[in-house]
Design an enzyme around this catalytic site. Sequence first.
Site, PDB file in Angstrom:
ATOM      1  N   GLY A 113      43.925 -34.662  13.593  1.00 45.29           N
ATOM      2  CA  GLY A 113      44.865 -33.989  14.503  1.00 45.29           C
ATOM      3  C   GLY A 113      44.385 -33.875  15.939  1.00 45.29           C
ATOM      4  N   GLY A 116      39.889 -40.883  10.471  1.00 38.45           N
ATOM      5  CA  GLY A 116      41.071 -41.750  10.423  1.00 38.45           C
ATOM      6  C   GLY A 116      41.471 -42.251  11.798  1.00 38.45           C
ATOM      7  CE1 TYR A 155      37.499 -45.083  22.720  1.00 38.06           C
ATOM      8  CE2 TYR A 155      36.772 -42.935  23.483  1.00 38.06           C
ATOM      9  CZ  TYR A 155      36.875 -43.875  22.480  1.00 38.06           C
ATOM     10  OH  TYR A 155      36.369 -43.607  21.234  1.00 38.06           O
ATOM     11  CE1 TYR A 169      37.300 -39.386  24.586  1.00 40.49           C
ATOM     12  CE2 TYR A 169      36.676 -40.479  26.622  1.00 40.49           C
ATOM     13  CZ  TYR A 169      36.322 -39.826  25.455  1.00 40.49           C
ATOM     14  OH  TYR A 169      34.988 -39.601  25.181  1.00 40.49           O
TER      15      TYR A 169
HETATM   16  P1  FDA Z   1      44.822 -37.670  14.751  1.00 35.30           P
HETATM   17  O1  FDA Z   1      44.958 -37.329  13.329  1.00 35.30           O
HETATM   18  O2  FDA Z   1      45.624 -36.896  15.732  1.00 35.30           O
HETATM   19  O3  FDA Z   1      45.076 -39.230  14.926  1.00 35.30           O
HETATM   20  C1  FDA Z   1      44.925 -39.909  16.158  1.00 35.30           C
HETATM   21  C2  FDA Z   1      45.728 -41.216  16.110  1.00 35.30           C
HETATM   22  O4  FDA Z   1      45.279 -42.024  15.016  1.00 35.30           O
HETATM   23  C3  FDA Z   1      47.236 -40.996  15.868  1.00 35.30           C
HETATM   24  O5  FDA Z   1      47.962 -42.035  16.480  1.00 35.30           O
HETATM   25  C4  FDA Z   1      47.344 -41.098  14.379  1.00 35.30           C
HETATM   26  O6  FDA Z   1      48.644 -41.421  13.926  1.00 35.30           O
HETATM   27  C5  FDA Z   1      46.329 -42.198  14.063  1.00 35.30           C
HETATM   28  N1  FDA Z   1      45.763 -42.041  12.730  1.00 35.30           N
HETATM   29  C6  FDA Z   1      45.173 -40.926  12.230  1.00 35.30           C
HETATM   30  N2  FDA Z   1      44.787 -41.143  10.975  1.00 35.30           N
HETATM   31  C7  FDA Z   1      45.131 -42.418  10.662  1.00 35.30           C
HETATM   32  C8  FDA Z   1      45.004 -43.201   9.495  1.00 35.30           C
HETATM   33  N3  FDA Z   1      44.441 -42.723   8.387  1.00 35.30           N
HETATM   34  N4  FDA Z   1      45.491 -44.473   9.477  1.00 35.30           N
HETATM   35  C9  FDA Z   1      46.084 -44.977  10.602  1.00 35.30           C
HETATM   36  N5  FDA Z   1      46.221 -44.259  11.746  1.00 35.30           N
HETATM   37  C10 FDA Z   1      45.755 -42.986  11.783  1.00 35.30           C
HETATM   38  N6  FDA Z   1      36.290 -39.461  20.965  1.00 35.30           N
HETATM   39  C11 FDA Z   1      35.089 -40.096  21.051  1.00 35.30           C
HETATM   40  O7  FDA Z   1      35.038 -41.329  21.012  1.00 35.30           O
HETATM   41  N7  FDA Z   1      33.932 -39.376  21.141  1.00 35.30           N
HETATM   42  C12 FDA Z   1      33.914 -38.016  21.139  1.00 35.30           C
HETATM   43  O8  FDA Z   1      32.841 -37.414  21.218  1.00 35.30           O
HETATM   44  C13 FDA Z   1      35.173 -37.333  21.057  1.00 35.30           C
HETATM   45  N8  FDA Z   1      35.228 -35.963  21.084  1.00 35.30           N
HETATM   46  C14 FDA Z   1      36.441 -35.323  21.003  1.00 35.30           C
HETATM   47  C15 FDA Z   1      36.500 -33.922  21.043  1.00 35.30           C
HETATM   48  C16 FDA Z   1      37.731 -33.267  20.977  1.00 35.30           C
HETATM   49  C17 FDA Z   1      37.770 -31.755  21.004  1.00 35.30           C
HETATM   50  C18 FDA Z   1      38.925 -34.014  20.892  1.00 35.30           C
HETATM   51  C19 FDA Z   1      40.264 -33.312  20.841  1.00 35.30           C
HETATM   52  C20 FDA Z   1      38.871 -35.400  20.832  1.00 35.30           C
HETATM   53  C21 FDA Z   1      37.638 -36.069  20.912  1.00 35.30           C
HETATM   54  N9  FDA Z   1      37.572 -37.463  20.894  1.00 35.30           N
HETATM   55  C22 FDA Z   1      36.349 -38.097  20.964  1.00 35.30           C
HETATM   56  C23 FDA Z   1      38.800 -38.271  20.824  1.00 35.30           C
HETATM   57  C24 FDA Z   1      39.101 -38.657  19.389  1.00 35.30           C
HETATM   58  O9  FDA Z   1      38.261 -39.731  19.006  1.00 35.30           O
HETATM   59  C25 FDA Z   1      40.570 -39.109  19.253  1.00 35.30           C
HETATM   60  O10 FDA Z   1      41.430 -38.074  19.642  1.00 35.30           O
HETATM   61  C26 FDA Z   1      40.872 -39.569  17.824  1.00 35.30           C
HETATM   62  O11 FDA Z   1      42.001 -40.401  17.819  1.00 35.30           O
HETATM   63  C27 FDA Z   1      41.095 -38.391  16.913  1.00 35.30           C
HETATM   64  O12 FDA Z   1      41.246 -38.792  15.594  1.00 35.30           O
HETATM   65  P2  FDA Z   1      41.900 -37.733  14.579  1.00 35.30           P
HETATM   66  O13 FDA Z   1      42.000 -38.380  13.251  1.00 35.30           O
HETATM   67  O14 FDA Z   1      41.197 -36.436  14.687  1.00 35.30           O
HETATM   68  O15 FDA Z   1      43.318 -37.508  15.252  1.00 35.30           O
END
Ligand code: FDA
Length: 482
Positions: A86, A159, A420, A423
């Site tokens: 998320g 993910g 990136y 981001y």
């Molecule tokens: P989320 O679930 O919101 O998914 C992100 C995207 O990927 C969406 O488009 C989603 O639909 C898709 N997705 C998710 N799961 C999937 C799956 N199983 N199959 C296909 N698609 C899928 N980045 C970095 O490189 N280094 C860092 O240190 C950090 N630190 C950081 C800190 C904080 C507080 C935040 C809010 C974000 C970061 N990030 C980061 C950025 C982070 O890598 C980026 O937001 C990722 O997409 C988050 O993945 P999530 O699964 O948590 O997000």
Amino acid sequence: ANTFRDCMATTFASQELPIIETIILTSSSSKYPQVLQSFQQNPRWLNSSSSTKPVAIVTPLHQSHIQAAILCTNKLGMHLRVRSGGHDYEGLSYLSTYTPPSPFVMIDLNQLRSIHINLAHETAWVQAGATLGELYYMISKASGVHGYPAGICPSVGVGGHISAGGFGTMLRKFGTAADHVVDAYLIDVNANILDRKSMGEDLFWAIRGGSATSFGIILAWKIKLVRVPPLVTGFNIQRTLEEGATMLINKWQHVAHKLHQDLFIRVVAQNHGGGELGLEAKDCIEMSWIQSTLYFAGYNKWDPAQVLLNRITTYKSSFKAKSDFVMDPIPEIGLQGIWKMLVREDALAMVIMDPYGGRMNEISEYETPFPHRKGNLYNIQYLVKWDDNSIEASNRHVNWMRMLYSYMTPYVSTSPRAAYANYRDLDLGRNQKHHIPNTSYLEASVWGFKYFKGNFKRLAQIKTRVDPNNFFRNEQSIPTLN
Ligand code: FDA
């Protein structure tokens, strides 16, 4: 929502129906608001009328639940969004900004997060719903001399993170998280479960950094662990402008990417307090790799490693971020202009600079879709965070961010001005015409070349082959070629 629920019910045997009832939440379910908000990292849209919510949320307990959800949404002409951790910066895993609105179902992978470490092969299978913190914790339980080179924030989901690259403190030593994926399970548009062999090398290439969500749903990644020493050293020191921060950051720009690849020195310039260099032996703290993941996530190295298992961030503030890549050092006068911009912002604002070089210079920009390799001195993330969720406050802070981005134009990469993908920034452009046959490769090229450079066209070719009707789509998904 009811037709979707009915369709799901017809897909399963009668003894499974009670389970199906519990994993589908419609907007009238009492748990719907809590599940929708629980893992959403950015509350910026709470009062916004410009985004739509899912007609239903599915919290699968088994891969067959995802397969059924794909078949049903496809049949009903809806689309899907998938959420792992998320942390999407623009909320695209749980909200849609399409106009006119296009109904969608959200799959929340929170319950599919098992992790199996195979130390003999130095690999791990990680389900997509696991977080980086859970993965780091499980690795540390199995070994004191293995790690995984991914992001710094423990609540980020594997993910989304690995799907677009993923990097943290071991970037210069080992490259990105996606560089260490050796196999994966992906559910495609026909609800088939594919592994590396059955999906083929082209699609396997695309999902490792090219926005996997455009090609299917990742069920699990198989990753190669890396070897880390029993002790690593960390430091965190602060310098103000009066203490010569500008001169130090200027020096950092010239050397940080050339240092030995065991060294990663991040600079965080911010308007409330400051961080910089001028290192002495007393500033250095020795610790295990797992303690370093706590330390860089803002915990104390002595805190129990179990804190890495906290999925829910209790304190959340709205934020807007953007990114850039720097290929030539920014002159001192340019740096001073950044500080002037920072002090004009009343909310917490940061400019985070992560050095490249080292291993990143050795990997070709075509090896995976993540193209930001040799030639980059460092990556910048601009971040502003605020607590007032009113639309007025949001507009003010986002406008400030846009001004800072505009100010940076002469100092950062051009043609394209690279960014990136993790981001995510919808200011770079979005797919307006999201329905086949109207998706536009040309329209998407505006943001696509910034994220993926010379890999964008290959991603669109693979998309055209594996998902020709653009079922897996969002505002910045890879378009088909047309
Ligand atoms: P989320 O679930 O919101 O998914 C992100 C995207 O990927 C969406 O488009 C989603 O639909 C898709 N997705 C998710 N799961 C999937 C799956 N199983 N199959 C296909 N698609 C899928 N980045 C970095 O490189 N280094 C860092 O240190 C950090 N630190 C950081 C800190 C904080 C507080 C935040 C809010 C974000 C970061 N990030 C980061 C950025 C982070 O890598 C980026 O937001 C990722 O997409 C988050 O993945 P999530 O699964 O948590 O997000």
